[in-house]
Design an enzyme around this catalytic site. Structure first.
Site, mmCIF file in Angstrom:
data_model
loop_
_atom_site.group_PDB
_atom_site.id
_atom_site.type_symbol
_atom_site.label_atom_id
_atom_site.label_comp_id
_atom_site.label_asym_id
_atom_site.label_seq_id
_atom_site.Cartn_x
_atom_site.Cartn_y
_atom_site.Cartn_z
ATOM 1 N N HIS A 433 -7.728 6.954 3.816
ATOM 2 C CA HIS A 433 -6.354 6.397 4.805
ATOM 3 C C HIS A 433 -7.090 5.686 5.234
ATOM 4 O O HIS A 433 -7.078 4.865 6.592
ATOM 5 C CB HIS A 433 -5.307 7.334 5.186
HETATM 6 C C1 LIG Z 1 -7.367 8.279 -3.705
HETATM 7 C C2 LIG Z 1 -5.616 8.285 -2.783
HETATM 8 C C3 LIG Z 1 -5.284 9.412 -2.330
HETATM 9 C C4 LIG Z 1 -4.201 9.529 -1.479
HETATM 10 N N1 LIG Z 1 -3.144 10.300 -1.582
HETATM 11 C C5 LIG Z 1 -2.357 9.916 -0.332
HETATM 12 C C6 LIG Z 1 -1.863 10.786 -0.616
HETATM 13 O O1 LIG Z 1 -1.422 12.017 -0.897
HETATM 14 N N2 LIG Z 1 -0.193 9.963 0.622
HETATM 15 C C7 LIG Z 1 -0.521 9.658 0.843
HETATM 16 O O2 LIG Z 1 0.395 8.702 1.898
HETATM 17 N N3 LIG Z 1 -1.078 8.235 1.217
HETATM 18 C C8 LIG Z 1 -2.166 8.015 0.550
HETATM 19 N N4 LIG Z 1 -3.488 7.561 -0.038
HETATM 20 C C9 LIG Z 1 -3.865 6.549 1.002
HETATM 21 C C10 LIG Z 1 -2.316 5.213 0.648
HETATM 22 O O3 LIG Z 1 -1.935 5.420 -0.455
HETATM 23 C C11 LIG Z 1 -2.408 4.258 0.980
HETATM 24 O O4 LIG Z 1 -2.844 4.272 2.651
HETATM 25 C C12 LIG Z 1 -1.394 3.018 0.852
HETATM 26 O O5 LIG Z 1 -1.214 3.047 -0.662
HETATM 27 C C13 LIG Z 1 -1.862 1.960 1.291
HETATM 28 O O6 LIG Z 1 -1.507 0.550 0.375
HETATM 29 P P1 LIG Z 1 -1.289 -0.566 0.624
HETATM 30 O O7 LIG Z 1 -0.241 -1.937 0.500
HETATM 31 O O8 LIG Z 1 -2.049 -0.478 2.230
HETATM 32 O O9 LIG Z 1 -2.737 -1.075 -0.344
HETATM 33 P P2 LIG Z 1 -2.977 -0.698 -1.672
HETATM 34 O O10 LIG Z 1 -1.876 0.221 -1.714
HETATM 35 O O11 LIG Z 1 -4.318 -0.085 -2.108
HETATM 36 O O12 LIG Z 1 -2.369 -1.582 -3.020
HETATM 37 C C14 LIG Z 1 -3.041 -3.192 -2.544
HETATM 38 C C15 LIG Z 1 -2.670 -3.800 -3.736
HETATM 39 O O13 LIG Z 1 -3.389 -4.801 -3.603
HETATM 40 C C16 LIG Z 1 -4.185 -5.370 -4.947
HETATM 41 N N5 LIG Z 1 -4.953 -6.594 -4.858
HETATM 42 C C17 LIG Z 1 -6.623 -6.412 -3.607
HETATM 43 N N6 LIG Z 1 -6.546 -7.298 -3.851
HETATM 44 C C18 LIG Z 1 -6.648 -8.508 -4.291
HETATM 45 C C19 LIG Z 1 -6.566 -10.136 -5.309
HETATM 46 N N7 LIG Z 1 -7.278 -10.528 -4.650
HETATM 47 N N8 LIG Z 1 -5.443 -10.419 -5.787
HETATM 48 C C20 LIG Z 1 -4.290 -9.157 -6.283
HETATM 49 N N9 LIG Z 1 -4.455 -8.336 -6.425
HETATM 50 C C21 LIG Z 1 -4.957 -7.666 -5.246
HETATM 51 C C22 LIG Z 1 -4.756 -4.170 -5.316
HETATM 52 O O14 LIG Z 1 -5.143 -3.946 -7.135
HETATM 53 C C23 LIG Z 1 -3.520 -2.852 -5.333
HETATM 54 O O15 LIG Z 1 -2.435 -3.195 -6.487
HETATM 55 C C24 LIG Z 1 -4.331 8.072 -0.922
HETATM 56 C C25 LIG Z 1 -4.311 6.821 -0.996
HETATM 57 C C26 LIG Z 1 -6.364 6.895 -2.421
HETATM 58 C C27 LIG Z 1 -6.979 5.704 -2.947
#
Ligand SMILES: Cc1cc2nc3c(=O)[nH]c(=O)nc-3n(C[C@H](O)[C@H](O)[C@H](O)COP(=O)(O)OP(=O)(O)OC[C@H]3O[C@@H](n4cnc5c(N)ncnc54)[C@H](O)[C@@H]3O)c2cc1C
Length: 494
Positions: A433
């Site tokens: 997280h």
């Molecule tokens: C193994 C795991 C288990 C988890 N379990 C839970 C759970 O059960 N419940 C919960 O609430 N949370 C959970 N989380 C956390 C939750 O999934 C994340 O906090 C949330 O998805 C974050 O969202 P975000 O939009 O910040 O980033 P992300 O969802 O990580 O999205 C970022 C996106 O940007 C893309 N990207 C990155 N750099 C570039 C670039 N240079 N060019 C183009 N695209 C790019 C990536 O490929 C990705 O698709 C878990 C996370 C993991 C890894």
């Protein structure tokens, strides 16, 4: 919309039980720099790649955090982000199968379901906790967060319901083009205003222009990476990397907060719990067949089925520790394959005081960023984690869970403070997280303002977990989606 990964439409994404089987195609598999607080070990930092991001590889647990977490955001200089103000957005996003009430929505795109196939071992965990007078909580996102129970999951009809499945239409839409396998390299500027991005597709450098705004949503590691690659970040570090400084903003990539977590693992006789054995394989194949035919059964499991929020003796009004009970043995995030059957339980520190950083290791977007969560660098985190591990063991040692007679893989005398601390340093790591690396606030140093616009640059917004000024006490997917909902509304008004 540009996404570095693929479309994530295969069974590996859709079948919930495929969670442990992700590859480089769907997982960035980052590692941290060596962590002095963890005996110099490198931590593992999985991050989802492809549409849906980490929601395509996460454990699907639907948790919002504690109401006071958001009041704290508001009080830290984020007007409009108090609990009463964010709750309507959580409800707007949600389609809870239990229906709507004061806390929940039923018309949103994000499906939230009950687990229909919870393992009896998970129910035994809940029963054991209740025998210790810990309240059983049927809704961690309702009146109160404290207590133990089964988690609700972001699934629809037994399928994983990623942020992409919730929000992106399966077909074409007039005002949206999605380009996958496109790695964004940096933001482009015209007269100081963000006017597009440079990216690469199949090795070819390309540019795309934005008439109104550029929105970064690359997550807590890669959003600050992209800002820094675009000249927005700590000036001295950018100069070191040979990047021209557009805006000296030390908070970019700083304030990294993550949930430090200890996992206890137990081996059991027989194949009641999940595990690696001939009979375990047969059962998994049966569960896969059942899922393919009915979308039900063992392959709908998030594995971390039960858990809860505890207030240790060190807590204030809010729970300070979260537990995740798993129906299998987990070693090193599942990367070490263990023979045999058993169960595990995580305990994590919900409001860590340690602060880390994300920096560049090279001026190339394809290189992993340098991730330093500085785990346990603040001694208060160790104290809470020790209290959490002890509280967790009290539950694990109580019937009916104790009746399964799990053999602890790492037995110590829990009363021995030094032994517990050294076990934690030898085995603890993230529970996935990370937040805070493009912190929202009203102060001069904040990266985005409370309307998610990057301060000091026009036409640039951030819509992901990196803007959280403080890590919330719970899993971060639902809060990230709530932030996305709000970003969309702010953009429409801008
Ligand atoms: C193994 C795991 C288990 C988890 N379990 C839970 C759970 O059960 N419940 C919960 O609430 N949370 C959970 N989380 C956390 C939750 O999934 C994340 O906090 C949330 O998805 C974050 O969202 P975000 O939009 O910040 O980033 P992300 O969802 O990580 O999205 C970022 C996106 O940007 C893309 N990207 C990155 N750099 C570039 C670039 N240079 N060019 C183009 N695209 C790019 C990536 O490929 C990705 O698709 C878990 C996370 C993991 C890894």
């Amino acid at each position: 919309m540009l996404e570095a990964g693929g479309r994530n439409t295969s069974l590996k994404t859709i079948m919930p039980g495929m969670m442990p089987f992700q590859t480089d195609r769907t997982n960035w598999r980052f590692e941290t720099v060596p962590q002095p607080g963890l005996n110099g070990r490198r931590g593992y930092q999985p991050r989802g790649k492809g549409l849906g991001g980490s929601s395509a590889i996460n454990a699907m647990l639907y948790i919002r955090g504690h109401s006071q977490d958001y009041d704290e955001w508001r009080d830290l200089g984020c007007p409009g982000w108090g609990w009463d103000e964010v709750l309507p957005w959580f409800r707007t996003s949600e389609h809870n199968v239990r229906g709507a009430d004061a806390f929940h929505g039923e018309n949103g795109p994000l499906w939230v379901s009950d687990q229909e196939h919870a393992h009896p071992g998970s129910r035994a965990f809940v029963e054991a906790a209740s025998r210790l007078q810990i309240p059983v909580n049927p809704d961690f996102n309702g009146v109160q967060q404290e207590g133990v129970g089964l988690y609700q999951v972001t699934q629809k009809g037994g399928e994983r319901w990623t942020a992409a499945r919730a929000y992106l239409p399966p077909g074409q839409r007039d005002n949206l083009e999605i380009i996958c396998d496109a790695l964004v390299d940096r933001i482009l500027f015209t007269d100081g205003r963000a006017s597009g991005v440079a990216y690469r597709l199949a090795g070819e450098a390309r540019e795309i222009r934005a008439r109104r705004a550029v929105v970064l949503a690359a997550g807590a590691f890669q959003t600050p990476q992209l800002l820094m690659l675009s000249g927005i970040g700590p000036g001295a570090h950018l100069a070191e990397m040979g990047i021209e400084v557009r805006l000296d903003r030390p908070a970019v990539g700083s304030d990294l907060q993550d949930h430090i977590d200890y996992v206890a693992a137990f081996e059991t006789e027989g194949s009641f719990f999940l595990g690696r054995s001939p009979i375990g394989t047969l059962k998994s194949l049966g569960a896969m067949a059942q899922w393919l035919l009915t979308r039900r059964g063992g392959m709908t499991s998030p594995f971390a089925e039960a858990g809860g929020f505890l207030r240790t003796e060190l807590a204030g009004a809010r729970p300070d520790v979260q537990l995740h009970f798993l129906i299998a043995i987990v070693e090193d995030h599942g990367r070490t394959k263990v023979k045999g059957h058993g169960y595990s339980c995580h305990a994590c520190v919900l409001r860590p005081e340690s602060r880390g950083t994300v920096r560049l290791q090279s001026p190339d977007a394809a290189s992993a960023p340098l991730i330093d969560p500085a785990f346990l660098s603040d001694p208060r985190d160790m104290e809470v984690l020790k209290a959490g591990v002890r509280a967790m063991y009290r539950i694990l040692d109580t019937p009916p869970l104790a009746d399964y007679k799990g053999r602890d893989r790492y037995p110590i005398d829990l009363a021995d403070d030094a032994a517990l601390e050294s076990l934690i340093r030898a085995r603890a790591d993230t529970v996935y997280h990370p937040v805070g690396t493009a912190r929202m606030g009203s102060d001069e140093a904040a990266v985005v303002d409370p309307r998610l616009k990057v301060r000091g640059v026009d036409g640039l917004y951030i819509a992901d977990a990196s803007v959280m000024p403080r890590l919330i006490g719970g899993n971060t997917n639902a809060p990230s989606i709530m932030i996305g909902e709000r970003a969309a509304a702010f953009l429409c008004e801008a």
